[in-house]
Design an enzyme around this catalytic site. Structure first.
Site, PDB file in Angstrom:
ATOM      1  N   GLU A   1       7.842   2.418  14.893  1.00 29.78           N
ATOM      2  CA  GLU A   1       8.799   2.897  13.890  1.00 29.78           C
ATOM      3  C   GLU A   1       8.751   4.412  13.937  1.00 29.78           C
ATOM      4  O   GLU A   1       7.691   5.000  14.162  1.00 29.78           O
ATOM      5  CB  GLU A   1       8.422   2.361  12.504  1.00 29.78           C
ATOM      6  CG  GLU A   1       8.557   0.838  12.453  1.00 29.78           C
ATOM      7  CD  GLU A   1       8.276   0.222  11.088  1.00 29.78           C
ATOM      8  OE1 GLU A   1       7.518   0.816  10.300  1.00 29.78           O
ATOM      9  OE2 GLU A   1       8.806  -0.866  10.822  1.00 29.78           O
TER      10      GLU A   1
ATOM     11  N   ASN B   1       0.815  -1.229   0.000  1.00 33.11           N
ATOM     12  CA  ASN B   1       0.000   0.000   0.000  1.00 33.11           C
ATOM     13  C   ASN B   1       0.846   1.276   0.000  1.00 33.11           C
ATOM     14  O   ASN B   1       0.504   2.253  -0.637  1.00 33.11           O
ATOM     15  CB  ASN B   1      -1.014  -0.012   1.154  1.00 33.11           C
ATOM     16  CG  ASN B   1      -0.363  -0.160   2.508  1.00 33.11           C
ATOM     17  OD1 ASN B   1       0.738  -0.676   2.633  1.00 33.11           O
ATOM     18  ND2 ASN B   1      -1.058   0.296   3.529  1.00 33.11           N
TER      19      ASN B   1
ATOM     20  N   CYS C   1      -3.350   1.609   6.608  1.00 30.76           N
ATOM     21  CA  CYS C   1      -3.594   0.932   7.889  1.00 30.76           C
ATOM     22  C   CYS C   1      -4.184   1.870   8.930  1.00 30.76           C
ATOM     23  O   CYS C   1      -4.863   1.424   9.846  1.00 30.76           O
ATOM     24  CB  CYS C   1      -2.320   0.274   8.399  1.00 30.76           C
ATOM     25  SG  CYS C   1      -0.932   1.391   8.493  1.00 30.76           S
TER      26      CYS C   1
ATOM     27  N   GLU D   1       3.940  -4.211  12.553  1.00 33.67           N
ATOM     28  CA  GLU D   1       3.066  -3.067  12.229  1.00 33.67           C
ATOM     29  C   GLU D   1       1.871  -3.652  11.493  1.00 33.67           C
ATOM     30  O   GLU D   1       1.917  -3.878  10.286  1.00 33.67           O
ATOM     31  CB  GLU D   1       3.803  -2.072  11.332  1.00 33.67           C
ATOM     32  CG  GLU D   1       4.959  -1.362  11.979  1.00 33.67           C
ATOM     33  CD  GLU D   1       4.511  -0.350  13.011  1.00 33.67           C
ATOM     34  OE1 GLU D   1       3.299  -0.028  13.067  1.00 33.67           O
ATOM     35  OE2 GLU D   1       5.361   0.100  13.798  1.00 33.67           O
ATOM     36  N   LEU D   2       0.787  -3.894  12.216  1.00 35.49           N
ATOM     37  CA  LEU D   2      -0.313  -4.650  11.607  1.00 35.49           C
ATOM     38  C   LEU D   2      -1.509  -3.746  11.308  1.00 35.49           C
ATOM     39  O   LEU D   2      -1.403  -2.543  11.371  1.00 35.49           O
ATOM     40  CB  LEU D   2      -0.669  -5.817  12.528  1.00 35.49           C
ATOM     41  CG  LEU D   2       0.553  -6.687  12.900  1.00 35.49           C
ATOM     42  CD1 LEU D   2       0.146  -7.844  13.780  1.00 35.49           C
ATOM     43  CD2 LEU D   2       1.296  -7.181  11.670  1.00 35.49           C
TER      44      LEU D   2
ATOM     45  N   GLY E   1       1.807  -5.555   7.667  1.00 39.92           N
ATOM     46  CA  GLY E   1       0.779  -6.217   6.876  1.00 39.92           C
ATOM     47  C   GLY E   1      -0.433  -6.529   7.731  1.00 39.92           C
ATOM     48  O   GLY E   1      -0.702  -5.840   8.713  1.00 39.92           O
TER      49      GLY E   1
HETATM   50  P1  NAD Z   1      -2.601 -10.671   2.784  1.00 43.51           P
HETATM   51  O1  NAD Z   1      -2.971 -10.796   4.207  1.00 43.51           O
HETATM   52  O2  NAD Z   1      -2.502 -11.891   1.952  1.00 43.51           O
HETATM   53  O3  NAD Z   1      -1.189  -9.919   2.632  1.00 43.51           O
HETATM   54  C1  NAD Z   1      -0.861  -8.755   3.340  1.00 43.51           C
HETATM   55  C2  NAD Z   1       0.643  -8.546   3.157  1.00 43.51           C
HETATM   56  O4  NAD Z   1       1.353  -9.580   3.810  1.00 43.51           O
HETATM   57  C3  NAD Z   1       1.113  -8.610   1.703  1.00 43.51           C
HETATM   58  O5  NAD Z   1       2.128  -7.653   1.527  1.00 43.51           O
HETATM   59  C4  NAD Z   1       1.661 -10.029   1.536  1.00 43.51           C
HETATM   60  O6  NAD Z   1       2.680 -10.116   0.581  1.00 43.51           O
HETATM   61  C5  NAD Z   1       2.190 -10.314   2.902  1.00 43.51           C
HETATM   62  N1  NAD Z   1       2.117 -11.714   3.281  1.00 43.51           N
HETATM   63  C6  NAD Z   1       1.049 -12.532   3.187  1.00 43.51           C
HETATM   64  N2  NAD Z   1       1.342 -13.753   3.676  1.00 43.51           N
HETATM   65  C7  NAD Z   1       2.642 -13.703   4.084  1.00 43.51           C
HETATM   66  C8  NAD Z   1       3.523 -14.633   4.691  1.00 43.51           C
HETATM   67  N3  NAD Z   1       3.134 -15.864   5.031  1.00 43.51           N
HETATM   68  N4  NAD Z   1       4.791 -14.228   4.955  1.00 43.51           N
HETATM   69  C9  NAD Z   1       5.218 -12.967   4.680  1.00 43.51           C
HETATM   70  N5  NAD Z   1       4.410 -12.043   4.116  1.00 43.51           N
HETATM   71  C10 NAD Z   1       3.136 -12.400   3.829  1.00 43.51           C
HETATM   72  O7  NAD Z   1      -3.669  -9.730   2.136  1.00 43.51           O
HETATM   73  P2  NAD Z   1      -3.665  -8.769   0.887  1.00 43.51           P
HETATM   74  O8  NAD Z   1      -4.850  -9.092   0.022  1.00 43.51           O
HETATM   75  O9  NAD Z   1      -2.350  -8.615   0.214  1.00 43.51           O
HETATM   76  O10 NAD Z   1      -3.946  -7.427   1.653  1.00 43.51           O
HETATM   77  C11 NAD Z   1      -5.161  -7.246   2.325  1.00 43.51           C
HETATM   78  C12 NAD Z   1      -4.999  -7.142   3.793  1.00 43.51           C
HETATM   79  O11 NAD Z   1      -3.670  -6.894   4.189  1.00 43.51           O
HETATM   80  C13 NAD Z   1      -5.796  -5.966   4.275  1.00 43.51           C
HETATM   81  O12 NAD Z   1      -7.034  -6.417   4.743  1.00 43.51           O
HETATM   82  C14 NAD Z   1      -4.971  -5.347   5.349  1.00 43.51           C
HETATM   83  O13 NAD Z   1      -5.455  -5.744   6.605  1.00 43.51           O
HETATM   84  C15 NAD Z   1      -3.617  -5.921   5.203  1.00 43.51           C
HETATM   85  N6  NAD Z   1      -2.563  -4.954   4.888  1.00 43.51           N
HETATM   86  C16 NAD Z   1      -2.107  -4.157   5.877  1.00 43.51           C
HETATM   87  C17 NAD Z   1      -1.121  -3.243   5.619  1.00 43.51           C
HETATM   88  C18 NAD Z   1      -0.587  -2.328   6.694  1.00 43.51           C
HETATM   89  O14 NAD Z   1      -0.016  -1.315   6.373  1.00 43.51           O
HETATM   90  N7  NAD Z   1      -0.705  -2.671   7.969  1.00 43.51           N
HETATM   91  C19 NAD Z   1      -0.609  -3.129   4.338  1.00 43.51           C
HETATM   92  C20 NAD Z   1      -1.086  -3.971   3.332  1.00 43.51           C
HETATM   93  C21 NAD Z   1      -2.067  -4.891   3.629  1.00 43.51           C
END
Ligand code: NAD
Length: 479
Positions: free
Chosen positions: A460, A154, A286, A252-253, A230
């Site tokens: 951070e 993002n 986020c 950072e979730l 993530g």
């Molecule tokens: P997702 O949960 O599959 O992935 C989220 C992120 O985590 C992605 O960058 C992905 O590459 C990474 N990821 C997934 N599984 C992983 C693993 N086992 N090991 C390491 N990295 C892993 O979902 P998505 O469709 O990509 O994104 C949607 C959700 O992700 C959203 O609902 C949101 O909650 C979350 N998100 C949060 C942030 C944040 O800044 N906190 C950023 C991006 C996405």
């Protein structure tokens, strides 16, 4: 002449590594659905090479002068400012956000680099007065070691540079897996660190199947620290894996930030500001204000203005000058939005604006405003991570705070009031790592950014920024 899209590669032990027969993943422009590049994925041997390089580099980098680290970070800050337009354009191409937002993300990150360049010169220990005159007691803060970092799509530049600058500034080395959907920013960062003179192996960039790469890196005995930005479910998985190997974490979730608007606030200003923030980056933030709790006496006024402000948001390709909101970053986010809206309407919610996909080309979702949304609906309880927002009334501030705190998340929060008494009740009562009152002032380099409860561990930015990358050593010496 426009610059071509980034030449995608891995970065291992100071070298850029191209496909050369490796598996590749296509990268798409979310505004058109067209392929714009091919990303080479690391083999297990590549991951081991990156780990080996990071382990070797740590032996010398840990003893590097803070002046040297500071110089490199400052140089990257300068290069970031010089290249912000080109890097920002590539972020718009692979992530979708409007060009001004993308360039803004990059230029703000130059400030993050400068902050880390300044603070890394002030990683002090302390002297503890001894019980005996011939004893000297020292507390040293040393770099934790090789870090494994995982950053999302993002804010592809911001999320990566914060982890890299903290690790490099602390004297750690790092293997970073960036976001495969939006990889250009991380490759650009690697190029700048190489040009700035960062020794080979201090920073390594890899790509792959996220679950495979994270398992490989976290389980490696070379890695001592794990940093992830993530979603909450993935963060919990990675923290559990790190815990099984007794490795430190920074997490950072996600969040589900409440915004509480009291009846005594400047209602029109609050509505305008919240609409702008909610729909920036198409809600894929986020700290996005995701649940609007508005005092019943001001509810109709707020809604009229909020809908008017949101209706004006021009949706389109991020490369068009008048676009205020781009597409969702990935096709998979479209059904996620549809499910949230369907669940809410099935429970009685009213769609005041939007509510559906726009067109068939690209991944556009209309800015969506919902009212009459029950507290137990999906959109009120699960992070939407998109341009959909529920707005509900409240009558009692304590009750609004209770509803704001009812979820397991605790990242950011927003409140608008002209009463200092209410402002105090809000800052004391809201359970979140960040509280914004009457303005939005979060995510500056000099301020800590991080969540509590399920939203994460550690901060951070701010003077806290190196805490997660340092260990404490106590030395006691007798003559
Ligand atoms: P997702 O949960 O599959 O992935 C989220 C992120 O985590 C992605 O960058 C992905 O590459 C990474 N990821 C997934 N599984 C992983 C693993 N086992 N090991 C390491 N990295 C892993 O979902 P998505 O469709 O990509 O994104 C949607 C959700 O992700 C959203 O609902 C949101 O909650 C979350 N998100 C949060 C942030 C944040 O800044 N906190 C950023 C991006 C996405």
């Amino acid at each position: 002449m426009t610059t071509p899209y980034e030449d995608l590669c891995l970065y291992i032990d100071g070298e850029f590594v191209k496909g050369d027969g490796r598996r590749e993943q296509e990268v798409f422009d979310p505004a058109t659905g067209q392929s714009i590049g091919r990303l080479p994925l690391a083999t297990p041997a590549d991951l081991d090479r990156a780990l080996g390089a990071a382990g070797r580099a740590f032996r010398t980098w840990r003893h590097s002068s803070p002046l040297e680290r500071s110089r490199i970070l400052r140089k990257v800050a300068d290069l970031t400012r010089e290249r912000a337009q080109a890097i920002g354009r590539n972020i718009t191409l692979d992530q979708g956000k409007p060009l001004a937002e993308a360039v803004g993300e990059v230029t703000r990150c130059a400030d993050h680099c400068d902050w880390h360049a300044e603070e890394c010169r002030r990683i002090y220990g302390r002297v503890i007065p001894p019980r005996l005159p011939n004893v000297r007691q020292l507390v040293l803060r040393e770099p934790v070691g090789v870090c494994a970092a995982f950053t999302p799509w993002n804010f592809p530049y911001n999320q990566a540079i914060r982890k890299i600058a903290a690790a490099v500034g602390a004297g750690c080395t790092i293997v970073l897996k960036g976001p495969e959907d939006t990889p250009s920013a991380v490759v650009a960062i690697a190029r700048m660190f190489q040009e700035a003179g960062l020794p080979p192996g201090v920073l390594n960039v890899v790509w792959g199947v996220p679950a495979e790469v994270s398992k490989h890196l976290i389980e490696s005995p070379i890695v001592r620290k794990v940093s992830f930005t993530g979603s909450v479910p993935v963060g919990k998985q990675l923290a559990a894996m790190a815990g099984a190997h007794m490795k430190r974490v920074t997490m950072e979730l996600g969040g589900h930030s409440p915004a509480i608007v009291c009846e005594d606030a400047d209602i029109e200003r609050a509505a305008d500001m919240l609409s702008t923030l909610k729909f920036s980056n198409a809600g894929q933030v986020c700290v996005s204000p995701n649940r609007m709790y508005v005092h019943a006496k001001a509810f109709d006024r707020f809604m009229a203005r909020f809908i008017e402000a949101t209706r004006k948001i021009k949706v389109g390709s991020g490369l068009e000058a008048d676009t205020r909101m781009g597409p969702l970053a990935h096709e998979r986010r479209l059904p996620a939005m549809a499910e949230m809206v369907e669940d809410a309407t099935a429970r009685g919610a009213r769609v005041e604006l939007g509510g559906a996909r726009i067109g068939e080309r690209g991944y556009f979702w209309a800015p969506t405003v919902l009212t009459n949304v029950p507290d137990d609906s999906r959109i009120m309880t699960v992070e939407p991570f998109g341009p959909v927002v529920p707005c509900v009334p409240f009558t009692d501030l304590d009750d609004a705070i209770r509803r704001a705190n009812a979820l397991p998340y605790g990242l950011s929060s927003y409140a608008f009031t002209s009463s200092t008494k209410k402002a105090l009740a809000l800052q004391n009562g809201i359970e979140s790592g960040i509280v914004n009152i009457n303005h939005f002032g979060q995510a500056l380099p000099e301020t800590p950014f991080g969540g509590i409860k399920d939203s994460g561990i550690g901060s951070e930015g701010g003077t806290e920024t190196f805490d997660g990358y340092l260990v404490t050593k106590f030395v006691t010496q007798m003559d």
